[in-house]
Design a protein around this motif. Structure first.
Motif, short mmCIF file in Angstrom:
data_model
loop_
_atom_site.label_atom_id
_atom_site.label_comp_id
_atom_site.label_asym_id
_atom_site.label_seq_id
_atom_site.Cartn_x
_atom_site.Cartn_y
_atom_site.Cartn_z
N UNK A 166 -4.06 27.35 45.95
CA UNK A 166 -3.41 27.33 44.63
C UNK A 166 -3.20 28.72 44.06
N UNK A 167 -2.00 28.96 43.59
CA UNK A 167 -1.68 30.21 42.92
C UNK A 167 -1.18 31.33 43.79
N UNK A 168 -1.15 31.14 45.11
CA UNK A 168 -0.71 32.24 45.97
C UNK A 168 0.81 32.34 45.99
N UNK A 169 1.30 33.51 46.34
CA UNK A 169 2.74 33.69 46.55
C UNK A 169 3.09 33.24 47.97
N UNK A 170 4.23 32.60 48.10
CA UNK A 170 4.68 32.11 49.40
C UNK A 170 6.04 32.72 49.68
N UNK A 171 6.20 33.30 50.86
CA UNK A 171 7.48 33.91 51.22
C UNK A 171 8.56 32.84 51.38
N UNK A 172 9.79 33.20 51.07
CA UNK A 172 10.90 32.25 51.16
C UNK A 172 11.01 31.65 52.56
N UNK A 173 10.78 32.47 53.58
CA UNK A 173 10.93 31.98 54.94
C UNK A 173 9.84 30.97 55.34
#
Length: 413
Positions: A283-290
């Protein structure tokens, strides 16, 4: 008796403190799972704006630019959703049309087709076989309000769902008339709603679906709802219905279907819009578009439409509980409710859908055994054995697909 306020509920008083504040016991309080708190009602934690919409009495306005409004669960009690109770999800400005605009409406089918089409609404009515179906439309963000940590976007709770009776023509029949090329893999949908900026060169949203979904016989181009015109806020005079998938696939005010030789890349199709991580994330992490994938079928879900949350009933006397359940591309095979915070469950009566992609009605009689505060929890299980969770099933940056169980508060007094 002290009034419980929103801060109490959101930050949490324990079951014992809650019980003391209300002057009522919580008979099954010992079963309340760690991390969950008693509720009073969805309204107690609502973040809706004050407001009203003409022709949509009782809906909760979440934003006014663009206009978005959800339906309180008790207004979803109808077997077939009426126009006045259908939620509103906009990305741009609400368009307005004259009678002449409707008479001259055109739908273009182009791209990877042998014969591009330019059709009027009368052409659709007269040149193709009509079909009438009850079909669910659900916003991909339904349940976002309950994501932890919070996800940005309209804070939908349980009411971004509808199941109206739609009349139109199968998209597959229209595409057959146009003649799909072997290169056709995806559709791109366009509507007449203006961009929030007012710039006519900008498009607020243009999403699409794989050709396989477009050819599914329940995917339609609709020109009527519940035997009459589609309400303007819900897409009059023409819209796609791609049932069981995020409502954003069901373009309103439809003017064009562009058949693509690649996955459509219109506004709200790329980046993180209507996408979730390909794998579980903290929860709360950034996820790359790819690392994001496009949402397709919506998850299994249910809603309690009666009684209204925070209702009072007599201890030891039965009362009816009812609602609806649905499961995207799947069907619901079982429906259960609990009055002891999920410690035990009882199966309830569940109707078959009237057609594929219609929601399923359920009902049962319950009795609260003694005076006190209770909650009714509802849990649906789909035909693949997937069951609604008690808490969010998995965090994602945009707060999509949160199909946690619906809970209502009840007082036995």
């Amino acid at each position: 008796m002290r009034t419980i306020n929103r801060r109490d509920i959101m930050t949490g008083t324990g079951a014992a403190a809650f019980s003391a504040a209300f002057g009522l016991p919580i008979p099954f309080g010992r079963h309340l799972p760690d991390g969950l708190k008693p509720i009073l009602s969805p309204e107690a934690v609502a973040q809706a704006l004050d407001g009203s919409i003409d022709g949509k009495p009782g809906l909760s306005v979440l934003s006014d630019r663009p206009l978005n409004a959800e339906t309180p669960p008790q207004l979803l009690d109808e077997a077939v959703t009426s126009g006045k109770h259908m939620f509103v999800r906009n990305n741009g400005l609400t368009p307005t049309f004259s009678d002449a605009d409707i008479a001259n409406w055109r739908l273009v089918i182009d791209g990877e087709v042998e014969t591009p089409l330019d059709l009027s609404i009368d052409d659709l009515r007269n040149d193709f076989d009509p079909v009438t179906l009850q079909l669910q439309i659900e916003c991909g963000g339904n349940g976002r309000r309950f994501m932890t940590p919070a996800a940005r976007g309209n804070q939908w709770s349980f009411g971004a769902i509808s199941c109206a009776e739609w009349t139109g023509v199968r998209l597959a029949d229209v595409l057959a008339r146009a003649g799909l090329k072997e290169t056709a893999v995806y559709t791109g949908h366009y509507g007449a709603d203006p961009h929030l900026s007012g710039d006519p060169e900008k498009t607020p949203i243009s999403r699409g679906i794989p050709i396989e979904k477009a050819l599914e016989p329940h995917t339609i181009i609709a020109f009527a709802m519940n035997g009459g015109d589609i309400p303007l806020l819900n897409g009059h005079p023409l819209r796609v219905i791609a049932p069981g998938w995020p409502g954003s696939c069901s373009q309103k005010w439809l003017t064009r279907i562009w058949v693509r030789d690649q996955v459509h890349d219109g506004p709200k199709m790329t980046g993180q819009s209507y996408r979730v991580p390909r794998f579980p994330v903290a929860p709360g992490v950034e996820v790359a578009d790819e690392d994001m994938k496009i949402i397709e079928s919506m998850p299994v879900r249910s809603v309690i439409t009666a009684p209204v949350t925070a209702s009072r009933v007599a201890p030891g006397e039965p009362f009816e509980v009812r609602g609806h359940a649905w499961a995207g591309d799947r069907s619901v095979k079982a429906m259960d409710v609990s009055i002891d915070f999920g410690a035990t469950w009882q199966q309830v009566s569940l109707d078959a859908p009237v057609n594929r992609y219609a929601w399923q009605h359920w009902r049962t009689d319950l009795t609260l055994p003694e005076a006190g505060y209770f909650e009714i929890w509802a849990r649906a299980t789909d035909d693949a054995g997937v069951m609604q969770p008690a808490t969010q099933p998995g965090w994602n940056p945009r707060g999509y697909l949160n199909n946690l169980q619906h809970r209502i508060a009840m007082f036995a007094v």
